[in-house]
Design a protein around this motif. Structure first.
Motif, PDB file in Angstrom:
ATOM      1  N   GLN A  60      -5.761 -10.078   6.068  1.00  0.00           N
ATOM      2  CA  GLN A  60      -4.727 -11.113   6.253  1.00  0.00           C
ATOM      3  C   GLN A  60      -4.241 -11.589   4.891  1.00  0.00           C
ATOM      4  N   GLU A  61      -3.067 -11.168   4.507  1.00  0.00           N
ATOM      5  CA  GLU A  61      -2.500 -11.521   3.204  1.00  0.00           C
ATOM      6  C   GLU A  61      -1.104 -12.089   3.403  1.00  0.00           C
ATOM      7  N   SER A  62      -0.526 -12.587   2.331  1.00  0.00           N
ATOM      8  CA  SER A  62       0.825 -13.155   2.407  1.00  0.00           C
ATOM      9  C   SER A  62       1.896 -12.071   2.400  1.00  0.00           C
ATOM     10  N   TRP A  63       1.533 -10.845   2.081  1.00  0.00           N
ATOM     11  CA  TRP A  63       2.492  -9.746   2.077  1.00  0.00           C
ATOM     12  C   TRP A  63       2.309  -8.880   3.321  1.00  0.00           C
ATOM     13  N   VAL A  64       3.344  -8.097   3.607  1.00  0.00           N
ATOM     14  CA  VAL A  64       3.318  -7.182   4.746  1.00  0.00           C
ATOM     15  C   VAL A  64       3.412  -5.766   4.193  1.00  0.00           C
ATOM     16  N   VAL A  65       2.497  -4.908   4.608  1.00  0.00           N
ATOM     17  CA  VAL A  65       2.514  -3.514   4.170  1.00  0.00           C
ATOM     18  C   VAL A  65       3.241  -2.694   5.230  1.00  0.00           C
ATOM     19  N   LEU A  66       4.247  -1.971   4.775  1.00  0.00           N
ATOM     20  CA  LEU A  66       5.006  -1.063   5.634  1.00  0.00           C
ATOM     21  C   LEU A  66       4.929   0.336   5.048  1.00  0.00           C
ATOM     22  N   ALA A  67       5.357   1.313   5.819  1.00  0.00           N
ATOM     23  CA  ALA A  67       5.457   2.689   5.341  1.00  0.00           C
ATOM     24  C   ALA A  67       6.828   3.226   5.710  1.00  0.00           C
TER      25      ALA A  67
END
Length: 115
Positions: A95-102
């Protein structure tokens, strides 16, 4: 000796398709090269060129280098990119403040919280 950062090279199974996806995502124009690669040019020369290069290998592991983007509205940008064909990626970030996408070929990138 001085070095100038010129290009980011991105391996791709389908360089024209992946370059088109990133061109749409970023709003940057594409340009084919004489040797069949595709170049993305950042507006106003603000940063290096992105070169999409054909490779025969599939991507099989997490990227060792990735892009971070700062949007005006994180959720709106995540939604827009997902609608373009990005997918959520789990690289163990928790759970982080950024979102990982691909992207469509599986290259991870982050959408950071808006500043």
């Amino acid at each position: 000796m001085a070095l100038r950062f010129s290009e980011v090279c991105i391996d791709a199974a389908d360089p024209p398709a992946l370059a088109h996806w990133w061109s749409t995502a970023l709003g940057w124009p594409t340009e084919p090269t004489e040797d069949g690669d595709i170049i993305l040019k950042p507006p106003g020369g603000a940063g290096p060129l992105w070169a999409f290069l054909a490779v025969p290998d599939d991507k099989v592991v997490k990227n060792r280098i990735h892009f971070d983007f700062v949007p005006d509205d994180q959720q709106a940008e995540v939604d827009r990119l997902l609608a373009l064909g990005a997918r959520r990626a789990d690289v163990g970030q928790g759970q982080e403040s950024w979102v990982v996408l691909a992207d469509p070929e599986g290259n991870e990138f982050c959408i950071l919280a808006a500043e």
